[in-house]
Design a protein around this motif. Sequence first.
Motif: not given
Lengths: 345, 345
Positions: B3-10
Amino acid sequence: MRAAYMYGAGDVRVVDVPDPKIQLPTDAVVRVVRACVCGSDLHPYHSMPATPEGTPMGHEFVGVVEDAGSAVSTVARGDLVIAPFAWSDGSCEFCHAGLQTSCLHGGFWAAGGIGGAQAEAVRVPFADGTLVKAPVGEDSHLLPSLLTLSDVYGTGYHAALKGGVTAGSTVTVIGDGAVGLLAVLSARQLGAERIVLMGRHKARTDLGREFGATDVVAERGQEGIAKVRELTGGHGSPVVLEAVGHMPAYEQAVGVVRPGGVISRVGVPQYEQAPVGFTSLFGPNITLTGGPAPARAYIETLMPAVLDGTVEPGRVFDETVALDRTPEGYRAMDERRALKVLVRP
Amino acid sequence: MRAAYMYGAGDVRVVDVPDPKIQLPTDAVVRVVRACVCGSDLHPYHSMPATPEGTPMGHEFVGVVEDAGSAVSTVARGDLVIAPFAWSDGSCEFCHAGLQTSCLHGGFWAAGGIGGAQAEAVRVPFADGTLVKAPVGEDSHLLPSLLTLSDVYGTGYHAALKGGVTAGSTVTVIGDGAVGLLAVLSARQLGAERIVLMGRHKARTDLGREFGATDVVAERGQEGIAKVRELTGGHGSPVVLEAVGHMPAYEQAVGVVRPGGVISRVGVPQYEQAPVGFTSLFGPNITLTGGPAPARAYIETLMPAVLDGTVEPGRVFDETVALDRTPEGYRAMDERRALKVLVRP
């Protein structure tokens, strides 16, 4: 002639000024029979910077045509006429669309060289586009009600119409001033079933009940919001008519409106920026509408029920002053001793 | 599963997380067949504060039901289904009113313990209220177009519908992203005659022309406003669909809208305060409407024309990545190399 001018916050004087005269063939000169003080006049009364020359005041009047330019065809000397609070040419695309407040060649009283209505007489530009003849004489007991067609009744009606009020609607009206009360009356005329009036001046909210309010909420702020939500099934009011113009009233509107609902503003906003983002309007799909009422567009629609006595919007007037006592009329409204003050030149 | 996760901007990473499982009898588990990256995903991509745990991403998907709880009756194992970007119970008063984004028990993907769609599978709460079965298999060439019903097509349609677009309308669309282009398509479907598209990415505005735009204005700011006003008779556009969400787009909308007109916003506002007072919305009687589209409400309405090929909203996808390359999809959209990126798990 005599005319009321404002020279700064709290400083209204009745002074001598030149008589208005026909300047263009489309002008009329109207002798004012009844004028009044508007809730919106209180905004400059609180904040106008002092000037030595002052500014004329008043934008609501009924009167008798004294003189008409050669191009005027729909009204004539001796006619009793109603003037909406914006004058308009009656022929541009916005006038044809019924949005006379955006007339390409129109404007407002008491600005740009046009006098105010709190005066003995007024020069009316585009008399054919602006004035509506009323089939009564200047001694008619209907004059106060007809005078409300200049502004407050048309403005309340505009709120209800833009809010999409229809048969069976649930509506919340914010503000117990003349416009709020006539928004109640208008919502009732358009068939609203449940009308919650937010206001805390009992004499006014009592009149609101007579005009059709089914519930009155005197509380303000979070308490008032909770009360309205409780009265409207927990999720808020599908239609909210905001008839004040101050930020707390806007915040109250956002607080009581139901997701998917409409806030229709007619109180002149005393702010430019307001919350409209995800947490206020966007997230719950709230529509924000309203603006200055094209009162001219509604005069013919609303006049019949006034003439036959079905409605008595003139009941919002609870004090009358002679023109020379106009400053006292401002004080009475500012101190909330009077709901709306009639001025008799 | 992956699964795709975002850990912060960019900072988007594809990671291993536990497989989703049925937790309530009203749940379904859907294996994702197609997902995508949304223009609104770029907002956190620019601004999300860094966290060690990250947050799941993605809110648009079509997939195949792998498992369904005992209370699920409208979809079954093996069905290809479309999921709108908000899940909803399908039974509350807001769902019945077609405003599923305000569902009393609903919510959004990738929040509150519900996974994101940029993943191999998703647990779907209230499967009956949320999912719509599509009569195609997982090898259908229509999948990209059906996927747009999750969000961007429904959102463009919502903009047009709330803007009151009807036969003969003149409409200005602000933004040449997928939502703006599908707002053009929707306005055309609803009968708009004149559709001005404001955007300056030629490949996109060319697609906008194919979708129905009659004019393209590449200029921005005052120059763009002047151009649109010139194209719309000098007084502005009666309907403006704002499909961006940044303040300059809002200001552009206020600049190009005609007095008495409507601004319908569907770009997620990246501001909370905005000008709404006398000089912006109130004076010219502008209506501000819109919000998150109840995409669920529109799937059945819009699907037939997708199935029979009348419209091809899936043309907004111009790049495809495998799930593990989702971070590259974000980069391509952020750098405007791609209009909209399809993700294939």
